[in-house]
Design a protein around this motif. Structure first.
Motif, PDB file in Angstrom:
ATOM      1  N   LEU A  71       0.812  -1.216   0.000  1.00 15.69           N
ATOM      2  CA  LEU A  71       0.000   0.000   0.000  1.00 15.69           C
ATOM      3  C   LEU A  71       0.844   1.265   0.000  1.00 15.69           C
ATOM      4  O   LEU A  71       0.405   2.314  -0.502  1.00 15.69           O
ATOM      5  CB  LEU A  71      -0.918   0.017   1.225  1.00 15.69           C
ATOM      6  CG  LEU A  71      -2.148  -0.884   1.182  1.00 15.69           C
ATOM      7  CD1 LEU A  71      -2.871  -0.853   2.522  1.00 15.69           C
ATOM      8  CD2 LEU A  71      -3.090  -0.478   0.059  1.00 15.69           C
ATOM      9  N   ARG A  72       2.047   1.196   0.537  1.00 14.91           N
ATOM     10  CA  ARG A  72       2.870   2.400   0.608  1.00 14.91           C
ATOM     11  C   ARG A  72       3.240   2.938  -0.772  1.00 14.91           C
ATOM     12  O   ARG A  72       3.593   4.104  -0.903  1.00 14.91           O
ATOM     13  CB  ARG A  72       4.133   2.130   1.421  1.00 14.91           C
ATOM     14  CG  ARG A  72       3.892   1.934   2.903  1.00 14.91           C
ATOM     15  CD  ARG A  72       3.280   3.137   3.591  1.00 14.91           C
ATOM     16  NE  ARG A  72       4.187   4.269   3.684  1.00 14.91           N
ATOM     17  CZ  ARG A  72       3.911   5.401   4.312  1.00 14.91           C
ATOM     18  NH1 ARG A  72       2.746   5.561   4.908  1.00 14.91           N
ATOM     19  NH2 ARG A  72       4.787   6.390   4.347  1.00 14.91           N
ATOM     20  N   ARG A  73       3.124   2.121  -1.799  1.00 14.08           N
ATOM     21  CA  ARG A  73       3.403   2.634  -3.146  1.00 14.08           C
ATOM     22  C   ARG A  73       2.325   3.614  -3.591  1.00 14.08           C
ATOM     23  O   ARG A  73       2.519   4.346  -4.558  1.00 14.08           O
ATOM     24  CB  ARG A  73       3.533   1.481  -4.149  1.00 14.08           C
ATOM     25  CG  ARG A  73       2.228   0.851  -4.583  1.00 14.08           C
ATOM     26  CD  ARG A  73       2.439  -0.264  -5.587  1.00 14.08           C
ATOM     27  NE  ARG A  73       3.207  -1.336  -4.986  1.00 14.08           N
ATOM     28  CZ  ARG A  73       3.646  -2.405  -5.668  1.00 14.08           C
ATOM     29  NH1 ARG A  73       3.393  -2.506  -6.955  1.00 14.08           N
ATOM     30  NH2 ARG A  73       4.321  -3.352  -5.069  1.00 14.08           N
ATOM     31  N   TYR A  74       1.175   3.625  -2.903  1.00 13.44           N
ATOM     32  CA  TYR A  74       0.114   4.582  -3.213  1.00 13.44           C
ATOM     33  C   TYR A  74       0.365   5.932  -2.554  1.00 13.44           C
ATOM     34  O   TYR A  74      -0.385   6.871  -2.781  1.00 13.44           O
ATOM     35  CB  TYR A  74      -1.229   4.076  -2.708  1.00 13.44           C
ATOM     36  CG  TYR A  74      -1.865   2.915  -3.430  1.00 13.44           C
ATOM     37  CD1 TYR A  74      -1.184   2.148  -4.355  1.00 13.44           C
ATOM     38  CD2 TYR A  74      -3.189   2.585  -3.161  1.00 13.44           C
ATOM     39  CE1 TYR A  74      -1.798   1.086  -4.982  1.00 13.44           C
ATOM     40  CE2 TYR A  74      -3.812   1.521  -3.783  1.00 13.44           C
ATOM     41  CZ  TYR A  74      -3.109   0.770  -4.701  1.00 13.44           C
ATOM     42  OH  TYR A  74      -3.732  -0.267  -5.324  1.00 13.44           O
ATOM     43  N   TRP A  75       1.359   6.011  -1.687  1.00 16.00           N
ATOM     44  CA  TRP A  75       1.579   7.248  -0.932  1.00 16.00           C
ATOM     45  C   TRP A  75       2.145   8.330  -1.836  1.00 16.00           C
ATOM     46  O   TRP A  75       3.097   8.104  -2.579  1.00 16.00           O
ATOM     47  CB  TRP A  75       2.524   6.992   0.238  1.00 16.00           C
ATOM     48  CG  TRP A  75       2.695   8.191   1.125  1.00 16.00           C
ATOM     49  CD1 TRP A  75       3.764   9.036   1.160  1.00 16.00           C
ATOM     50  CD2 TRP A  75       1.785   8.681   2.100  1.00 16.00           C
ATOM     51  NE1 TRP A  75       3.576  10.016   2.085  1.00 16.00           N
ATOM     52  CE2 TRP A  75       2.366   9.829   2.683  1.00 16.00           C
ATOM     53  CE3 TRP A  75       0.524   8.276   2.538  1.00 16.00           C
ATOM     54  CZ2 TRP A  75       1.725  10.565   3.696  1.00 16.00           C
ATOM     55  CZ3 TRP A  75      -0.113   8.999   3.542  1.00 16.00           C
ATOM     56  CH2 TRP A  75       0.495  10.121   4.110  1.00 16.00           C
ATOM     57  N   ASP A  76       1.549   9.510  -1.754  1.00  9.40           N
ATOM     58  CA  ASP A  76       1.969  10.657  -2.548  1.00  9.40           C
ATOM     59  C   ASP A  76       2.774  11.584  -1.635  1.00  9.40           C
ATOM     60  O   ASP A  76       2.255  12.072  -0.627  1.00  9.40           O
ATOM     61  CB  ASP A  76       0.725  11.361  -3.092  1.00  9.40           C
ATOM     62  CG  ASP A  76       1.043  12.654  -3.817  1.00  9.40           C
ATOM     63  OD1 ASP A  76       2.204  12.810  -4.247  1.00  9.40           O
ATOM     64  OD2 ASP A  76       0.139  13.489  -3.944  1.00  9.40           O
ATOM     65  N   ASP A  77       4.030  11.838  -1.975  1.00 10.92           N
ATOM     66  CA  ASP A  77       4.913  12.629  -1.123  1.00 10.92           C
ATOM     67  C   ASP A  77       4.892  14.120  -1.449  1.00 10.92           C
ATOM     68  O   ASP A  77       5.777  14.848  -0.994  1.00 10.92           O
ATOM     69  CB  ASP A  77       6.357  12.116  -1.242  1.00 10.92           C
ATOM     70  CG  ASP A  77       6.554  10.797  -0.509  1.00 10.92           C
ATOM     71  OD1 ASP A  77       6.077  10.689   0.633  1.00 10.92           O
ATOM     72  OD2 ASP A  77       7.166   9.878  -1.078  1.00 10.92           O
ATOM     73  N   THR A  78       3.923  14.578  -2.204  1.00 13.24           N
ATOM     74  CA  THR A  78       3.820  16.015  -2.481  1.00 13.24           C
ATOM     75  C   THR A  78       3.484  16.752  -1.182  1.00 13.24           C
ATOM     76  O   THR A  78       3.146  16.117  -0.180  1.00 13.24           O
ATOM     77  CB  THR A  78       2.738  16.291  -3.538  1.00 13.24           C
ATOM     78  OG1 THR A  78       1.480  15.804  -3.050  1.00 13.24           O
ATOM     79  CG2 THR A  78       3.078  15.608  -4.846  1.00 13.24           C
TER      80      THR A  78
END
Length: 344
Positions: A74-81
């Motif tokens: 799921l962490r690949r869905y995290w957006d770091d903007t």
């Protein structure tokens, strides 16, 4: 067969039919819909995450590795903007967006995963995700949290779970500021969406249009938030309000003959969970009995011979039905919750 055994059967079905071991993610439907992304969106993923946390509580040897692996997927869905949060879509392609409600479901899941595993990383993920959820609040419409990052509407389904998540962070993580946020969100949601019968309307657009649809999960999270406010403060009016909403919901949505509760499992399992939390707080057996009747209807009419569940909590189902992860994960979560009362 007890509820734990029934939950195990659904989980085996999910792992066999929906799990992608290489990606550490779940597919959204069986058979897959070629017009949709290859993996489930965040709403269904969040429900499955809570099914896994409940399963891990009962059987950590089997389910802890799956839970941890799925969390990494799921962490690949995290957006770091700068406005960080979990994307609704399966990747960061154009059109991917962030829903405040989907993120709030994950906060609830992460806090529970921390309780079950003791892994501080889950509490860290809960806190950073909650920051995104709270960033959806502004003064338009007098307050409240938006549903989607386009800021076109404010919904009960984004405010209720964010309030509940804030209270879980307060009670479990000792995050003192979250009690302020929970009270603020609940007060605004009551003022904006609660009907005279105690139940909650769905959304208010920024142009002032009110959608008066009443979904089971909207009132569910307000029941849960009031129970949690009672736990956090000891103030009896919160518990009385939770009972008022729950009793109105049962009168509106529970079929007195069959016991089935309205809406598909993706909505109604949250109403059932709220009833169980209210049962825990009050000791009133009627709330537990209502959930058991709903589950028994599902066992009789919705469960399939392969261990999975149909999409609708109804007697009849189409022969060519494409079964969905979110409905099976919701059924699994319901059964795992009821398994805690197997001996009661």
């Amino acid at each position: 067969m007890g509820y734990a055994e029934k939950a195990e059967a659904v989980m085996r079905f999910i792992q066999e039919k929906f799990w992608d071991d290489e990606a550490r993610l779940y597919r959204g439907a069986l058979p897959p819909d070629p017009t949709l992304p290859p993996h489930e969106y965040m709403w269904g993923s969040g429900v499955q995450f809570t099914a896994l946390t409940a399963a891990t509580r009962r059987n950590p040897e089997t389910y802890r590795p799956i839970l941890d692996g799925f969390a990494r997927g799921l962490r690949r869905y995290w957006d770091d903007t700068p406005v960080a949060g979990f994307l609704d879509s399966y990747n960061k392609a154009p059109g991917s967006g962030k829903y405040y409600d989907d993120n709030a479901w994950l906060v609830l899941g992460f806090v529970e995963a921390y309780e079950v595993t003791g892994d501080a990383a889950y509490m860290g993920w809960a806190r950073e995700t909650q920051k995104f959820c709270l960033s959806g609040w502004d003064d338009a419409l007098g307050g409240g949290i938006y549903w989607f990052e386009d800021h076109r509407s404010k919904n009960t389904c984004s405010n209720g779970p964010t309030a509940a998540a804030a209270l879980r962070l307060f009670l479990v993580g000792k995050d003192l500021d979250q009690l302020f946020w929970a009270k603020r969100i609940v007060e605004w949601t009551n003022r904006t969406f609660q009907d005279a019968d105690g139940l909650f309307w769905d959304n208010l657009t920024v142009d002032g249009t009110l959608n008066k649809t009443k979904w089971t999960y909207n009132s569910a999270l307000m029941i849960r938030s009031n129970v949690l406010l009672y736990e956090a403060t000891g103030d009896e009016p919160y518990l009385a309000e939770a009972r008022r909403i729950a009793d109105a919901g049962l009168a509106a949505w529970a079929d007195p003959e069959t016991g089935a509760i309205a809406n598909t499992a993706r909505f109604s399992h949250l109403f059932c969970e709220a009833l169980l939390r209210l049962h825990d707080a009050t000791g009133q057996p009627g709330y537990l009995e209502a959930v058991r009747r709903h589950a028994e209807f599902g066992d009789r009419y919705v469960r399939c011979s392969d261990g999975g569940y149909h999409n609708a909590w109804t007697v009849e189902h189409p022969a060519d039905e494409r079964r969905e992860l979110i409905e099976n994960a919701s059924a699994a979560r319901l059964l795992w919750e009821l398994a805690e009362y197997d001996a009661a």
